[in-house]
Design an enzyme around this catalytic site. Structure first.
Site, short mmCIF file in Angstrom:
data_model
loop_
_atom_site.label_atom_id
_atom_site.label_comp_id
_atom_site.label_asym_id
_atom_site.label_seq_id
_atom_site.Cartn_x
_atom_site.Cartn_y
_atom_site.Cartn_z
N VAL A 1 0.85 -1.20 0.00
CA VAL A 1 0.00 0.00 0.00
C VAL A 1 0.88 1.24 0.00
CG1 VAL A 1 -1.72 1.30 1.32
CG2 VAL A 1 -1.83 -1.20 1.25
N CYS A 2 0.50 2.22 -0.81
CA CYS A 2 1.21 3.49 -0.83
C CYS A 2 0.28 4.59 -0.33
CB CYS A 2 1.68 3.81 -2.25
SG CYS A 2 2.69 5.31 -2.29
N LEU A 3 0.55 5.04 0.86
CA LEU A 3 -0.13 6.19 1.46
C LEU A 3 0.93 7.28 1.61
CD1 LEU A 3 -2.30 4.58 4.27
CD2 LEU A 3 -3.15 6.14 2.53
#
Length: 158
Positions: free
Chosen positions: A93-95
């Site tokens: 996941v890229c936050l």
């Protein structure tokens, strides 16, 4: 140094216990193999989103240096949502705020991270896309992107 590490562990334990009671956005959290630094999150697809009705499982790997360093989040490969902020093969996941450059230990808690993960399903972050092809789908072929996202929710356990 051990004292500082004990403070980190105490904070993380306190946050985990609070999240067990609170269950933000209906997310269920558990420890993986009784390891305080490895959490499993079972995330319901947000209502009124492309992922409504789906259930997604993610692993949160929290470094020993938390809160000084951000956790890493990966969806289990069996429940990877079709989402431009999620690596489609590995589930990473890229936050934006979880990058080393943007991380703010004083302003971020595990509750905020869990809530942001839930919100990401409802509101993708095009500026933090993991995959240029999915970003292209989202930007230029939104109907197709939305159909694939809904299908990914239907494939998850109910």
């Amino acid at each position: 140094m051990a004292s500082l590490q004990q403070q980190y562990t105490k904070r993380l334990h306190k946050e985990f216990v609070a999240l067990q009671k609170n269950k933000p956005s209906g997310i269920t959290l558990s420890l993986v193999a009784d390891n305080l630094h490895m959490w499993q999150a079972v995330i319901p697809g947000p209502q009124d989103s492309l992922y409504a009705g789906g259930t997604f499982t993610a692993q949160l790997v929290i470094p020993e240096e938390y809160p000084l360093k951000p956790p890493a989040i990966n969806f289990d490969t069996a429940t990877i949502p079709y989402h431009l902020n999620v690596h489609q093969k590995f589930g990473q996941v890229c936050l934006g705020f979880l990058t080393e450059d943007n991380w703010s230990p004083a302003a971020t808690s595990m509750e905020q991270i869990v809530n942001a993960l839930f919100s990401l399903l409802a509101r993708p972050e095009p500026q933090n896309s993991m995959d240029h092809e999915l970003l292209n789908q989202y930007t230029h072929y939104l109907t197709n992107y939305e159909q694939k996202a809904r299908e990914s929710a239907k494939r998850t356990p109910r």
